[in-house]
Design a protein around this motif. Sequence first.
Motif, mmCIF file in Angstrom:
data_model
loop_
_atom_site.group_PDB
_atom_site.id
_atom_site.type_symbol
_atom_site.label_atom_id
_atom_site.label_comp_id
_atom_site.label_asym_id
_atom_site.label_seq_id
_atom_site.Cartn_x
_atom_site.Cartn_y
_atom_site.Cartn_z
ATOM 1 N N PRO A 111 3.218 23.822 7.966
ATOM 2 C CA PRO A 111 4.546 23.634 8.570
ATOM 3 C C PRO A 111 5.659 24.369 7.837
ATOM 4 O O PRO A 111 6.643 24.769 8.464
ATOM 5 C CB PRO A 111 4.748 22.113 8.502
ATOM 6 C CG PRO A 111 3.861 21.654 7.389
ATOM 7 C CD PRO A 111 2.671 22.552 7.425
ATOM 8 N N PHE A 112 5.538 24.557 6.526
ATOM 9 C CA PHE A 112 6.596 25.264 5.794
ATOM 10 C C PHE A 112 6.700 26.707 6.269
ATOM 11 O O PHE A 112 7.800 27.220 6.514
ATOM 12 C CB PHE A 112 6.327 25.204 4.288
ATOM 13 C CG PHE A 112 6.513 23.838 3.689
ATOM 14 C CD1 PHE A 112 7.764 23.426 3.243
ATOM 15 C CD2 PHE A 112 5.453 22.948 3.593
ATOM 16 C CE1 PHE A 112 7.942 22.159 2.696
ATOM 17 C CE2 PHE A 112 5.623 21.693 3.057
ATOM 18 C CZ PHE A 112 6.866 21.283 2.607
ATOM 19 N N VAL A 157 11.319 22.155 15.699
ATOM 20 C CA VAL A 157 11.665 20.779 15.333
ATOM 21 C C VAL A 157 10.468 20.095 14.672
ATOM 22 O O VAL A 157 10.606 19.428 13.636
ATOM 23 C CB VAL A 157 12.135 19.998 16.579
ATOM 24 C CG1 VAL A 157 12.268 18.509 16.266
ATOM 25 C CG2 VAL A 157 13.458 20.554 17.082
ATOM 26 N N GLU A 158 9.287 20.264 15.239
ATOM 27 C CA GLU A 158 8.094 19.653 14.646
ATOM 28 C C GLU A 158 7.840 20.190 13.245
ATOM 29 O O GLU A 158 7.586 19.421 12.300
ATOM 30 C CB GLU A 158 6.891 19.933 15.542
ATOM 31 C CG GLU A 158 5.589 19.319 15.028
ATOM 32 C CD GLU A 158 4.413 19.594 15.947
ATOM 33 O OE1 GLU A 158 3.268 19.450 15.483
ATOM 34 O OE2 GLU A 158 4.639 19.948 17.121
ATOM 35 N N ALA A 159 7.912 21.530 13.090
ATOM 36 C CA ALA A 159 7.664 22.125 11.770
ATOM 37 C C ALA A 159 8.739 21.710 10.778
ATOM 38 O O ALA A 159 8.441 21.418 9.609
ATOM 39 C CB ALA A 159 7.604 23.644 11.901
ATOM 40 N N ARG A 194 10.278 14.242 22.945
ATOM 41 C CA ARG A 194 9.384 14.304 21.777
ATOM 42 C C ARG A 194 10.155 14.687 20.518
ATOM 43 O O ARG A 194 9.936 14.115 19.437
ATOM 44 C CB ARG A 194 8.272 15.324 22.047
ATOM 45 C CG ARG A 194 7.253 15.410 20.928
ATOM 46 C CD ARG A 194 6.127 16.346 21.339
ATOM 47 N NE ARG A 194 6.487 17.746 21.255
ATOM 48 C CZ ARG A 194 5.910 18.732 21.961
ATOM 49 N NH1 ARG A 194 4.970 18.446 22.842
ATOM 50 N NH2 ARG A 194 6.288 19.974 21.807
ATOM 51 N N CYS A 195 11.070 15.645 20.647
ATOM 52 C CA CYS A 195 11.871 16.047 19.487
ATOM 53 C C CYS A 195 12.734 14.889 18.991
ATOM 54 O O CYS A 195 12.860 14.659 17.776
ATOM 55 C CB CYS A 195 12.761 17.232 19.857
ATOM 56 S SG CYS A 195 11.854 18.769 20.141
ATOM 57 N N HIS A 196 13.345 14.157 19.914
ATOM 58 C CA HIS A 196 14.148 12.989 19.509
ATOM 59 C C HIS A 196 13.269 11.946 18.832
ATOM 60 O O HIS A 196 13.695 11.291 17.865
ATOM 61 C CB HIS A 196 14.849 12.386 20.730
ATOM 62 C CG HIS A 196 16.067 13.152 21.167
ATOM 63 N ND1 HIS A 196 17.097 13.480 20.313
ATOM 64 C CD2 HIS A 196 16.404 13.661 22.394
ATOM 65 C CE1 HIS A 196 18.037 14.139 20.975
ATOM 66 N NE2 HIS A 196 17.635 14.272 22.242
ATOM 67 N N ALA A 197 12.045 11.775 19.314
ATOM 68 C CA ALA A 197 11.146 10.806 18.696
ATOM 69 C C ALA A 197 10.815 11.203 17.260
ATOM 70 O O ALA A 197 10.738 10.342 16.369
ATOM 71 C CB ALA A 197 9.868 10.694 19.520
#
Length: 966
Positions: free
Chosen positions: A715-716, A746-748, A783-786
């Motif tokens: 993820p980095f 957003v996930e990363a 999903r991003c808000h979650a």
Amino acid sequence: MTGQTTVRTAVRVHGRSAQRRALRAMLDALPTHGGRLLLAGEPGLGRTTLLQWAARSFRAGPVLHLGPGPDVNAHLTAGQLLDTLRAAAVAAPVLVCVDDAHRWDAPARTALARAARRLSTAGRVGLLLTVASDRAVGPEFARLPVVHLDPLAPARAAALLDDVTDGAAAPAVREQLLAEAEGNPALLVALVRRLSPAELRGHRSLPSPLADAGALAEAAGGVPTGPSAQARDLLLTVAAAGEASDGSDADAGLVRDALRRLRPAPGPGPGPGLGLGLGAGPGPGLGLGLGPDLDLGLGIDADPDAEPLPEQLVRAGDRLRFRSPLVRRTVHATAAADRRRAVHRALAEALDGGGHRLTALLHRSWSLGGTAPAPASADRLAATAADGAVPASHRMRATAYARAAELTADGARRAERYTAAAEQALLAGRPERARPLLAAARDRAAPDAVRGRAELLRGVTELRDGPVGDAHQSLLLAASLLAADDPAEAATAALAAADAAWAAGDLPACLATLAPEPPLRAEHPSHGPAAATGPAARTAAAVVHDHRVGMRALLEGRLDRAGAPLGQVVRRGRTGDRPETLLRSAAAALLLGDVDAARSGGARALAAARQLGSDALVPQALEYLAYAELRAGRHPQARTHAEEGLRTALRAGQRNTAAHHRAVLALAASIEEEPDAVARHVTAALDTARRHGLAQAATLAQWAAARADLGRGRPFDAADRLGLLVLPGPGRGHFAVWRLAVPCFVEAAVLAGRDEDARRVLTDFADWAAFGADPQAAAQLARCHALLAPAEHADALYRRALDRHDEAGGDFERARTALLYGKWLRRRRRPREARGRLGTALAGFERCGAGVWAAQARDELRALGAAPRDPGTGAGTPARLGRLTPQQLRIARQVAEGATNREVALTLAVSTRTVDYHLRKVFAALGVRSRLELARMVGQAERAEEAQAAQDARGAGHQEKTGAQP
């Protein structure tokens, strides 16, 4: 030939990567066992250059060069030759190079071939032979492994030209040289050598023809000839017929009729023939069945003593062709002018009345000889080429228009015909032919309408295969030149200029180009869509107008004003049959987010382009199809279309379109377990995108690289890549694409601890989701808000995201949300719920072929104590480690424990070099870039195996582990 330009020796081998890999594999194996390889290619393709490269690259031992001896009667047997080579290889491996082995006499070739076939057991000897493929390869070499040489790709040929001229060729001269050389390196060098420095730099007109008899003969290694006058006439007739053919072959019946007209048929007698049946009776002939009872085929009912077909030719059914295109051109160019004209006249007479009007007119025009003006012939050619009722390919029409232009005295009309020839060449997928024709069309005396049409074609050519900034300017100029005389065509040019600005990611230029058109006035009915005559023309003009209005409204954020005109473009595509209209329909559907309509429009455009033979439009239709499948989450289908699109784009010389297809392929591969494929496509796409200013393709390729990082648990790296694309700043990605990458960022970013950066882009993404052009955006936003929400709100947000996915469809995005939700539930010690979500995610990833994400879901399930079976590996074996060979797995485990390469080599009793080799394979297979990552992955796999063993001991399905932390 002027011979005034000094040609530099090329400093490196251009292209030939596949051939060099094959040579390198043989050379690397010589220290342990023998090898042999046959390099085959037509004259001028660089067989000797590759042979010399192999000789220079071989460092393990001596290199021997064999040639035919001076005493043609003294030959070594195969055994003697083999013994000699074995003796030479006692101390070290030996590479034996034999250039032009086809020139050896038959006994020597036989001995050489027999020795070559036994080299695999003869020790450390490598035999590398080259043969010309402009004739049949001798049967003695038939069993040897062959590496074929093809003409250089346009980009490689351009690099060679820059190398040998030090970049001194003017752009227009460069285009003509590349077109005439047709990828043959020797011919390219011969053409450069022919020019003076002033001609090379564009200060003087180029000689005509550019590829004259001398240059062609130099590249071909001499003037091809036949054993008799009949054979020479046959060669010339087939070569002349090929000048007006869509391919490199000629109809054998046409050749037969032309030869009959070229000279009276010989009477009966014992004289030699060529086995083509030229005689009308039982006498010898040329074996094409010219007698009344003879079949069309070599040697059928022909004189058994007749000469065989010349070795330069080959027969396939009822077609005759040269084995080498260069030899065909050389035969035609080096023939005596009067004989060449006579052959074309005979071909024209044979074609008259047979439904081949355009081909007959072409041959009749060539029978005139030279380029002296012939207005009547030029007018007939141009009129027939323009007649849509005459059956002819785009390539044939381009040839006819170009010949008509040569025979035209009036400058404006000549420019118009060269422009028409360029348009047909583009439709045939031959931009390398279109560019010189457009250069020839430049005439300051031509009216604005003709100049505008030429600029429009030049801009379209650059849009597909050149800097899109240059394309934008050419298309704007075309719109200006066409505005007064052809407003509909001017609007087409302006919309194409907007396409160029879009590809470049230049939003201000795109909006400026799409500026509102002047209001229509009754006293000027020629302006606007209604100006076009005929239903098809009016429909095309209306499509351009509506697309322009809707596209501008969309870019200004006024969806209420964009929907109606763009929707009208989509609806017209449902009943249209022209590929250009259907392509606009597919593009409009993509702008509106209607992926089903985009797929339908793209498929219809593809079928129409193929039916009309418009090879230039096929790659674009496949591009829209691939984008539609990608937006719908159907990655395997997107990959299939993009693979075909890449092949057709490269064949059509459209590097920009190829870059877009490579970006799609990179995105498709980013969800699979193919890190090498992602890297390869990303590198190739960015190479073209950076040189030609393709911001859209570059953004897609960089997004693919980042998504591959995220899928492989980095993820980095993913956050660093994506941050440059989506965060505000001058380096932000393409204005219409970067928002698509926001959910990945957003996930990363959350996984990398960059929550604030993730929140910065959500406002823009919320506006995008509300816009409605992306069916997945609403679910992705939830999903991003979650991901960023506190625990008391995240559960509901994940459920809302899954509900939105159910409405939008798409396996991949829904599975990603289920995976993140399952991870979140596991961390909250809710294993039963987590297992259900993770199982759903795994099933979704497997259904859409997302192997690297499926591996994440399996790892999460194992952490819960479940034992998902990885397809292709045994139960309980982690997916990625299951792909390693036993030796690679042993090395990976020892390196993970901290052993150095030398320590691993001592433990396994292998060389350090072997450990290095296997470790590189391990890193590539697992997608890791450091020993630390490898150690982490091996440790996770071992813990999962221990958990599985413990569960098996207790009995499957009894008691589950709970509360496991990552």
